[in-house]
Design a protein around this motif. Sequence first.
Motif, PDB file in Angstrom:
ATOM      1  N   PHE A 187       0.845  -1.196   0.000  1.00 41.98           N
ATOM      2  CA  PHE A 187       0.000   0.000   0.000  1.00 41.98           C
ATOM      3  C   PHE A 187       0.876   1.240   0.000  1.00 41.98           C
ATOM      4  CE2 PHE A 187      -2.138   3.169   2.932  1.00 41.98           C
ATOM      5  CZ  PHE A 187      -2.896   3.764   1.934  1.00 41.98           C
ATOM      6  N   CYS A 188       1.843   1.284   0.920  1.00 42.87           N
ATOM      7  CA  CYS A 188       2.701   2.459   0.998  1.00 42.87           C
ATOM      8  C   CYS A 188       3.963   2.147   1.773  1.00 42.87           C
ATOM      9  CB  CYS A 188       1.962   3.628   1.651  1.00 42.87           C
ATOM     10  SG  CYS A 188       1.712   3.430   3.443  1.00 42.87           S
ATOM     11  N   TYR A 189       4.912   3.064   1.681  1.00 41.21           N
ATOM     12  CA  TYR A 189       6.091   3.084   2.537  1.00 41.21           C
ATOM     13  C   TYR A 189       5.946   4.288   3.464  1.00 41.21           C
ATOM     14  CZ  TYR A 189       7.965   0.191  -1.280  1.00 41.21           C
ATOM     15  OH  TYR A 189       8.155  -0.785  -2.233  1.00 41.21           O
ATOM     16  N   ASP A 190       5.952   4.024   4.757  1.00 41.14           N
ATOM     17  CA  ASP A 190       5.920   5.087   5.770  1.00 41.14           C
ATOM     18  C   ASP A 190       7.360   5.248   6.257  1.00 41.14           C
ATOM     19  OD1 ASP A 190       5.833   6.551   8.130  1.00 41.14           O
ATOM     20  OD2 ASP A 190       3.915   5.715   8.767  1.00 41.14           O
ATOM     21  N   LEU A 191       7.939   6.408   6.039  1.00 39.49           N
ATOM     22  CA  LEU A 191       9.380   6.597   6.226  1.00 39.49           C
ATOM     23  C   LEU A 191       9.856   6.313   7.639  1.00 39.49           C
ATOM     24  CD1 LEU A 191       9.936   9.840   4.117  1.00 39.49           C
ATOM     25  CD2 LEU A 191      10.139   7.444   3.406  1.00 39.49           C
ATOM     26  N   MET A 192       9.070   6.671   8.634  1.00 32.53           N
ATOM     27  CA  MET A 192       9.457   6.441  10.038  1.00 32.53           C
ATOM     28  C   MET A 192       8.243   6.695  10.923  1.00 32.53           C
ATOM     29  SD  MET A 192      12.388   8.392  12.374  1.00 32.53           S
ATOM     30  CE  MET A 192      13.807   7.691  11.555  1.00 32.53           C
ATOM     31  N   ASN A 193       8.151   5.963  12.004  1.00 31.08           N
ATOM     32  CA  ASN A 193       7.098   6.223  12.978  1.00 31.08           C
ATOM     33  C   ASN A 193       7.479   7.399  13.869  1.00 31.08           C
ATOM     34  OD1 ASN A 193       4.552   5.251  14.377  1.00 31.08           O
ATOM     35  ND2 ASN A 193       5.996   5.293  16.090  1.00 31.08           N
ATOM     36  N   GLU A 194       6.706   8.465  13.768  1.00 32.43           N
ATOM     37  CA  GLU A 194       6.799   9.628  14.645  1.00 32.43           C
ATOM     38  C   GLU A 194       8.216  10.198  14.781  1.00 32.43           C
ATOM     39  OE1 GLU A 194       4.763   8.460  18.243  1.00 32.43           O
ATOM     40  OE2 GLU A 194       2.838   8.328  17.210  1.00 32.43           O
ATOM     41  N   PRO A 195       8.796  10.648  13.663  1.00 31.82           N
ATOM     42  CA  PRO A 195      10.104  11.303  13.736  1.00 31.82           C
ATOM     43  C   PRO A 195      10.002  12.674  14.391  1.00 31.82           C
ATOM     44  CG  PRO A 195       9.200  11.501  11.530  1.00 31.82           C
ATOM     45  CD  PRO A 195       8.262  10.603  12.289  1.00 31.82           C
ATOM     46  N   ILE A 196      11.039  13.052  15.111  1.00 25.30           N
ATOM     47  CA  ILE A 196      11.104  14.378  15.715  1.00 25.30           C
ATOM     48  C   ILE A 196      12.494  14.949  15.476  1.00 25.30           C
ATOM     49  CG2 ILE A 196       9.349  13.917  17.466  1.00 25.30           C
ATOM     50  CD1 ILE A 196      11.658  13.566  19.501  1.00 25.30           C
ATOM     51  N   ILE A 197      12.645  16.223  15.766  1.00 21.68           N
ATOM     52  CA  ILE A 197      13.920  16.922  15.627  1.00 21.68           C
ATOM     53  C   ILE A 197      14.199  17.630  16.939  1.00 21.68           C
ATOM     54  CG2 ILE A 197      15.162  18.745  14.391  1.00 21.68           C
ATOM     55  CD1 ILE A 197      13.254  18.151  11.993  1.00 21.68           C
ATOM     56  N   GLY A 198      15.349  17.381  17.526  1.00 22.59           N
ATOM     57  CA  GLY A 198      15.678  18.060  18.778  1.00 22.59           C
ATOM     58  C   GLY A 198      16.716  17.307  19.583  1.00 22.59           C
ATOM     59  N   GLN A 199      17.333  17.995  20.485  1.00 18.88           N
ATOM     60  CA  GLN A 199      18.383  17.412  21.316  1.00 18.88           C
ATOM     61  C   GLN A 199      17.778  16.581  22.450  1.00 18.88           C
ATOM     62  OE1 GLN A 199      21.275  20.293  22.427  1.00 18.88           O
ATOM     63  NE2 GLN A 199      22.604  18.872  23.511  1.00 18.88           N
ATOM     64  N   ARG A 220      14.506  10.509  16.840  1.00 17.98           N
ATOM     65  CA  ARG A 220      15.018  11.777  16.312  1.00 17.98           C
ATOM     66  C   ARG A 220      15.724  11.539  14.984  1.00 17.98           C
ATOM     67  NH1 ARG A 220      16.034  11.420  21.739  1.00 17.98           N
ATOM     68  NH2 ARG A 220      15.003  13.003  23.028  1.00 17.98           N
ATOM     69  N   ILE A 221      15.431  12.377  13.997  1.00 14.37           N
ATOM     70  CA  ILE A 221      16.208  12.313  12.756  1.00 14.37           C
ATOM     71  C   ILE A 221      17.422  13.249  12.840  1.00 14.37           C
ATOM     72  CG2 ILE A 221      14.251  11.612  11.347  1.00 14.37           C
ATOM     73  CD1 ILE A 221      14.162  14.529  10.299  1.00 14.37           C
ATOM     74  N   ALA A 222      17.353  14.210  13.759  1.00 13.66           N
ATOM     75  CA  ALA A 222      18.487  15.099  14.028  1.00 13.66           C
ATOM     76  C   ALA A 222      18.482  15.383  15.524  1.00 13.66           C
ATOM     77  CB  ALA A 222      18.370  16.396  13.232  1.00 13.66           C
ATOM     78  N   ASN A 223      19.604  15.104  16.196  1.00 11.05           N
ATOM     79  CA  ASN A 223      19.642  15.346  17.649  1.00 11.05           C
ATOM     80  C   ASN A 223      20.592  16.481  18.029  1.00 11.05           C
ATOM     81  OD1 ASN A 223      22.126  14.163  17.324  1.00 11.05           O
ATOM     82  ND2 ASN A 223      21.738  12.411  18.672  1.00 11.05           N
ATOM     83  N   GLN A 224      21.153  17.127  17.002  1.00  9.12           N
ATOM     84  CA  GLN A 224      21.956  18.330  17.222  1.00  9.12           C
ATOM     85  C   GLN A 224      21.562  19.366  16.173  1.00  9.12           C
ATOM     86  OE1 GLN A 224      24.083  18.795  19.726  1.00  9.12           O
ATOM     87  NE2 GLN A 224      23.952  16.687  20.542  1.00  9.12           N
ATOM     88  N   PRO A 225      20.322  19.849  16.221  1.00  9.49           N
ATOM     89  CA  PRO A 225      19.871  20.756  15.153  1.00  9.49           C
ATOM     90  C   PRO A 225      20.542  22.122  15.164  1.00  9.49           C
ATOM     91  CG  PRO A 225      18.218  20.598  16.880  1.00  9.49           C
ATOM     92  CD  PRO A 225      19.265  19.573  17.201  1.00  9.49           C
ATOM     93  N   GLY A 226      21.030  22.540  16.332  1.00  8.94           N
ATOM     94  CA  GLY A 226      21.676  23.848  16.408  1.00  8.94           C
ATOM     95  C   GLY A 226      20.742  24.959  15.972  1.00  8.94           C
ATOM     96  N   GLU A 227      21.253  25.834  15.141  1.00  6.51           N
ATOM     97  CA  GLU A 227      20.465  26.971  14.661  1.00  6.51           C
ATOM     98  C   GLU A 227      19.746  26.675  13.358  1.00  6.51           C
ATOM     99  OE1 GLU A 227      20.063  29.731  16.462  1.00  6.51           O
ATOM    100  OE2 GLU A 227      21.262  28.705  17.995  1.00  6.51           O
ATOM    101  N   ARG A 228      19.836  25.455  12.879  1.00  4.87           N
ATOM    102  CA  ARG A 228      19.209  25.118  11.603  1.00  4.87           C
ATOM    103  C   ARG A 228      17.683  25.174  11.700  1.00  4.87           C
ATOM    104  NH1 ARG A 228      21.383  19.347  10.189  1.00  4.87           N
ATOM    105  NH2 ARG A 228      21.314  19.173  12.476  1.00  4.87           N
ATOM    106  N   ASP A 229      17.055  25.532  10.607  1.00  4.58           N
ATOM    107  CA  ASP A 229      15.601  25.563  10.550  1.00  4.58           C
ATOM    108  C   ASP A 229      15.068  24.128  10.517  1.00  4.58           C
ATOM    109  OD1 ASP A 229      13.008  25.490   8.707  1.00  4.58           O
ATOM    110  OD2 ASP A 229      13.098  27.451   9.670  1.00  4.58           O
ATOM    111  N   ARG A 230      14.122  23.829  11.398  1.00  9.40           N
ATOM    112  CA  ARG A 230      13.619  22.459  11.494  1.00  9.40           C
ATOM    113  C   ARG A 230      12.900  21.995  10.242  1.00  9.40           C
ATOM    114  NH1 ARG A 230      15.043  23.601  16.393  1.00  9.40           N
ATOM    115  NH2 ARG A 230      15.063  22.070  18.098  1.00  9.40           N
ATOM    116  N   ARG A 231      12.229  22.883   9.569  1.00 14.18           N
ATOM    117  CA  ARG A 231      11.564  22.496   8.321  1.00 14.18           C
ATOM    118  C   ARG A 231      12.594  22.159   7.244  1.00 14.18           C
ATOM    119  NH1 ARG A 231       6.125  26.233   7.476  1.00 14.18           N
ATOM    120  NH2 ARG A 231       5.194  25.785   9.517  1.00 14.18           N
TER     121      ARG A 231
END
Length: 381
Positions: A187-199, A220-231
């Motif tokens: 039916f589909c590929y769901d990339l990840m269950n409930e991904p978040i961004i943050g330390q 977390r897909i990124a755990n050191q986002p720093g000043e990067r825009d989350r979007r």
Amino acid sequence: MKRMHFSRQMVCAALAVLLLWTSAVMLNAQESPTSRPATLERVRIAPDRPRFELAESGKTFVPWGFNFVGRFGRIVEEYWQDDWPSLEEDFRRMRALGANVVRLHLQVGTYMKSAGEVDPDALKLLARTLDLAQQCGLYLDLTGLGCYHLDAVPAWYDELPEAERWAVQARFWEAIAKTGAGHPAVFCYDLMNEPIIGQAKAGEHPWLTGELGGQYFVQRIANQPGERDRREIAEAWVAKMVQAIRKHDQDALVTVGVIPWAHVWPNAQPIFYAPEVARHLDFVSVHFYPKKGEVEKTLAALAVYDIGKPLVVEETFPLNCSLEELDAFVDGAGPRVDGWISHYFGHSIEEHAKGAQPGGKLTAGFLEYWKDKGAEAVAGQ
């Protein structure tokens, strides 16, 4: 008239052929419908409006079914090789409960032997599971990159920095998409269950959170986002995963199942379904568990995810509300929602009624309700 003479050997041979033919007919008549491959059409997005349809017939398709992580407290990939009959039983039970879609959760550690090497035996089991789904008349929502059991997460994987971790995740999706490409049960590929961004907070796992019953459902897909825009981070990650899938599968739908932060903070805006991110995805998948007395609030949060693409409530259950309130949510969301996926825990209605966990009789009642509600939802499909 000339009399025909038959030898004893000729009569015995004829009787043997007749016996074989009769046995074959009887076996065919008794054969379970799920022992023969069902005819499944590929599911696509309708060209005229945001809805799901079957590619050949053009009929509207309403996804309805269950999340199936494994029998309660277990992960299916950790026992399917040794206990295949239980997986067959669960797929047939879910079909009998009215499901046409099963959301199957795939762990990184099952398929990646190292950062650059996939496990061919695990992929063969996945292919076998797709065949089983087709035999049962089920489509699979293949949700990837799970790290639900800590002891199943490779140590080398958690030690990787962000860019190298993403590279492994892309290789994972290449392997899964190569296995699923062209299979009618995808039916589909769901990339990840409930991904978040943050330390991570002090004492937390660097990549995982959302522990429930010894399993970790948020990553977390990124755990050191720093000043990067989350979007921008979300857009780069989604684009990389989709590109990996499209190397091998150009047709299957792609989504990502998210926590509805608008349900937590009324003014919150989606990150993974912001326009610059959602353009890479075919439909919206969001997880809602209404709270007691908050059906209207939940419906208002759902509206935030109505962005002009088909919308699936990919997780729901009367976890924090009554069954009557869940029903009010389902009915109220009807005009916006194109599909629903709840939970199945590896037990029948009868087993739950006798006390099987989780939920015992409460879950038995829910499954009865979900079966009847699904019959209404997919009527005429």
